[in-house]
Scaffold this motif. Structure first.
Motif, PDB file in Angstrom:
ATOM      1  N   THR A   1       0.853  -1.188   0.000  1.00 17.63           N
ATOM      2  CA  THR A   1       0.000   0.000   0.000  1.00 17.63           C
ATOM      3  C   THR A   1       0.884   1.232   0.000  1.00 17.63           C
ATOM      4  O   THR A   1       1.765   1.367   0.854  1.00 17.63           O
ATOM      5  N   GLU A   2       0.664   2.110  -0.985  1.00 12.51           N
ATOM      6  CA  GLU A   2       1.461   3.334  -1.104  1.00 12.51           C
ATOM      7  C   GLU A   2       0.649   4.496  -0.527  1.00 12.51           C
ATOM      8  O   GLU A   2      -0.403   4.839  -1.058  1.00 12.51           O
ATOM      9  N   ASN A   3       1.137   5.060   0.562  1.00  8.23           N
ATOM     10  CA  ASN A   3       0.372   6.108   1.250  1.00  8.23           C
ATOM     11  C   ASN A   3       0.961   7.496   1.090  1.00  8.23           C
ATOM     12  O   ASN A   3       0.400   8.453   1.601  1.00  8.23           O
ATOM     13  N   VAL A   4       2.124   7.632   0.456  1.00  5.34           N
ATOM     14  CA  VAL A   4       2.771   8.948   0.422  1.00  5.34           C
ATOM     15  C   VAL A   4       2.540   9.670  -0.909  1.00  5.34           C
ATOM     16  O   VAL A   4       2.187  10.843  -0.926  1.00  5.34           O
ATOM     17  N   PHE A   5       2.716   8.956  -2.017  1.00  6.99           N
ATOM     18  CA  PHE A   5       2.516   9.586  -3.331  1.00  6.99           C
ATOM     19  C   PHE A   5       1.363   8.932  -4.060  1.00  6.99           C
ATOM     20  O   PHE A   5       1.174   7.716  -3.976  1.00  6.99           O
ATOM     21  N   GLU A   6       0.625   9.740  -4.826  1.00  4.22           N
ATOM     22  CA  GLU A   6      -0.595   9.228  -5.444  1.00  4.22           C
ATOM     23  C   GLU A   6      -0.346   8.342  -6.673  1.00  4.22           C
ATOM     24  O   GLU A   6      -1.137   7.471  -6.961  1.00  4.22           O
ATOM     25  N   SER A   7       0.740   8.584  -7.415  1.00  8.49           N
ATOM     26  CA  SER A   7       0.930   7.794  -8.650  1.00  8.49           C
ATOM     27  C   SER A   7       2.270   7.096  -8.635  1.00  8.49           C
ATOM     28  O   SER A   7       3.077   7.295  -9.532  1.00  8.49           O
ATOM     29  N   ARG A   8       2.520   6.312  -7.599  1.00  6.99           N
ATOM     30  CA  ARG A   8       3.843   5.720  -7.557  1.00  6.99           C
ATOM     31  C   ARG A   8       3.854   4.249  -7.972  1.00  6.99           C
ATOM     32  O   ARG A   8       4.727   3.502  -7.605  1.00  6.99           O
ATOM     33  N   PHE A   9       2.857   3.866  -8.809  1.00  5.16           N
ATOM     34  CA  PHE A   9       2.848   2.490  -9.301  1.00  5.16           C
ATOM     35  C   PHE A   9       3.012   2.451 -10.820  1.00  5.16           C
ATOM     36  O   PHE A   9       2.780   1.426 -11.440  1.00  5.16           O
ATOM     37  N   MET A  10       3.395   3.578 -11.410  1.00  6.53           N
ATOM     38  CA  MET A  10       3.427   3.611 -12.877  1.00  6.53           C
ATOM     39  C   MET A  10       4.460   2.640 -13.466  1.00  6.53           C
ATOM     40  O   MET A  10       4.301   2.167 -14.576  1.00  6.53           O
ATOM     41  N   PHE A  11       5.495   2.366 -12.673  1.00  2.00           N
ATOM     42  CA  PHE A  11       6.562   1.470 -13.156  1.00  2.00           C
ATOM     43  C   PHE A  11       6.116   0.004 -13.195  1.00  2.00           C
ATOM     44  O   PHE A  11       6.812  -0.845 -13.748  1.00  2.00           O
ATOM     45  N   VAL A  12       4.946  -0.283 -12.583  1.00  2.00           N
ATOM     46  CA  VAL A  12       4.479  -1.675 -12.506  1.00  2.00           C
ATOM     47  C   VAL A  12       4.326  -2.282 -13.906  1.00  2.00           C
ATOM     48  O   VAL A  12       4.647  -3.452 -14.134  1.00  2.00           O
ATOM     49  N   ASP A  13       3.871  -1.485 -14.864  1.00  2.00           N
ATOM     50  CA  ASP A  13       3.729  -2.002 -16.233  1.00  2.00           C
ATOM     51  C   ASP A  13       5.083  -2.470 -16.767  1.00  2.00           C
ATOM     52  O   ASP A  13       5.160  -3.448 -17.514  1.00  2.00           O
ATOM     53  N   GLU A  14       6.132  -1.751 -16.402  1.00  2.00           N
ATOM     54  CA  GLU A  14       7.476  -2.145 -16.866  1.00  2.00           C
ATOM     55  C   GLU A  14       7.870  -3.486 -16.237  1.00  2.00           C
ATOM     56  O   GLU A  14       8.412  -4.357 -16.907  1.00  2.00           O
TER      57      GLU A  14
END
Ligand code: UD1
Length: 423
Positions: free
Chosen positions: A323-336
């Motif tokens: 769970t990422e609670n600090v930044f709103e879009s910090r999963f963009m690298f998941v596609d990579e």
């Protein structure tokens, strides 16, 4: 636009010296602007972000000299109060000159940073805090213009313990009239390092490292010599990389007390962790076990190690929830990562990682500093040769990455993009 070619499958093994903390050095450089005189800062990492902050200081009129990892800043002749768009757009942390400039000159003109790859990253808390101290702000033509005829102490309660807002307010408050209290302040070790630097220059600060910081204004600043703390994020990145390759590394100079939660998560997933005065040894035999974690402001799990940890958990035994609670879009690298065979699904600020036995090489991109580090870790653990594009992001935060990885036995090679020859 350099690319890194990583041949996976080698276990990292050996010792690596951890550099000075980027997120501390940047603030110390900014804080050098507070008063005239020459400050010497040791253990500054020679990475792109610190070079950009040097350029910001020089643009303002300071004299900046690098001697290996020591930077001398003479802020006596600072005349300009403007941080231009060209520099702020390259590095958002340039906005940290706002507090020191307002404190010293009663004026600052800083380009609005705009968005970045990990979310919208507002600066409202910086502005509101400084307004409470008597500053006024006007936003025009892409610039934020701040003015104050004498800052005064105030009680500032932050809605969120923002690192940058706490730092900007603290740097302004050290020379304000009266006492400033910051409630719900950030507690990151880099902020404690900044306070130590300011105290060395003559500031009066109490409670740093706790949620309530009290600062009494003064005007007697003196030059100082200071050594930057080790970079806990670089240390964490190498620790995670060692685990991802089933290897064992010694992180020379790293501080275990700055990485408590990270090290206990690594132990939970099966790593063997030894903390000594001189550093930290981390190793993992075989496959990691799945673990869940949530990112939170310090002392919680650092958001700056979330992507690297996700890369490690991609090949863990079982399913992990992050769970990422600090930044709103910090999963963009998941596609990579998924392009390399990871099985990660995200929903809002949650990610579900189903561990796969092995990742496979693929051409991928570094989307930001830490996402790039995550791709390097994934590549070290993958089959075959992975090409990572846009390495300039990673260069902003990691000094001598290839040399350090190579010394640990990794097979990495940088390819520099050549400008096509004119015919
Ligand atoms: C610093 C670090 C960064 C790290 C982050 C969180 C530096 C140069 N960067 O960034 O590497 O990931 O701390 O540990 O030190 N926010 C607002 N309004 C504000 C300020 C922040 O809403 O005025 C929000 C941000 O959008 C973000 C969250 O608060 O969602 C955390 O930001 P903050 O703690 O300020 O991070 P930075 O100081 O930018």
């Amino acid at each position: 636009m350099d690319r890194l070619l990583v041949t996976g499958g080698t276990r990292l093994s050996g010792s690596v010296r951890i550099a000075g903390a980027k997120n501390s050095a940047l603030k110390l450089l900014a804080a050098s602007l507070l008063a005239s005189g020459r400050s010497a800062i040791h253990n500054v990492p020679r990475i792109q972000d610190c070079l950009t902050m040097s350029e910001v200081l020089e643009h303002l009129g300071a004299e900046v000299r690098w001697y290996d990892d020591t930077v001398e800043v003479d802020a006596t002749d600072v005349r300009s109060v403007e941080a231009p768009y060209e520099l702020v757009s390259r590095m958002r942390a340039s906005i940290l000159v706002l507090g020191p400039l307002l404190a010293r000159f009663g004026r600052a003109r800083v380009a609005m940073p705009g968005g970045c790859n990990i979310g919208s990253r507002k600066i409202d808390l910086h502005i509101r805090g400084l307004e409470r101290m008597g500053a006024t702000f006007v936003s025009a033509h892409g610039f934020l213009e701040a003015a104050a005829s004498g800052l005064r102490g105030a009680v500032i309660s932050l809605d969120f313990p923002s690192v940058g807002a706490t730092e900007n307010v603290m740097m302004a408050a050290v020379s304000a009239r009266g006492t400033t209290v910051i409630e719900n302040a950030a507690r990151e070790p880099e902020l404690v390092d900044l306070a130590d630097f300011l105290i060395g220059r003559g500031a009066r600060i109490d409670g740093v490292g706790t949620p309530t910081i009290e600062i009494e204004g003064t005007d007697g600043f003196t030059p100082v010599e200071h050594t930057v703390i080790p970079d806990r994020i670089e240390a964490g990145t190498f620790a995670i990389a060692a685990c991802a390759t089933g290897g064992r590394v010694v992180l020379e100079g790293a501080r275990g007390d700055h990485l408590d939660l990270v090290l206990s998560k690594l132990a939970e997933l099966g790593a063997d962790v030894i903390v000594t005065e001189g550093g930290i040894a981390v190793g993992l035999d075989g496959r990691a076990r799945a673990v869940d974690f949530v990112t939170l402001p310090y002392p919680g799990f650092p958001t700056d190690l979330q992507p690297q940890m996700m890369a490690l958990l991609s090949t863990a035994d079982g399913t992990s929830i992050v769970t990422e609670n600090v930044f709103e879009s910090r999963f963009m690298f998941v596609d990579e990562l998924n392009r390399m065979g990871a099985d990660i699904r995200t929903e809002g600020h949650h990610a579900v990682i189903r561990g796969v036995p092995r990742l496979s090489s693929a051409p991928v991109r570094a989307l930001d500093i830490r996402a790039g580090a995550a791709m390097v870790i994934a590549a070290l653990a993958a089959d075959g040769v992975t090409e990572i594009e846009d390495m300039y992001h990673v260069d902003r935060g990691y000094q001598d990455l290839e040399a350090k990885l190579t010394a640990l036995g990794a097979r990495v090679r940088r390819e520099r993009e050549r400008t096509p020859a004119l015919s």
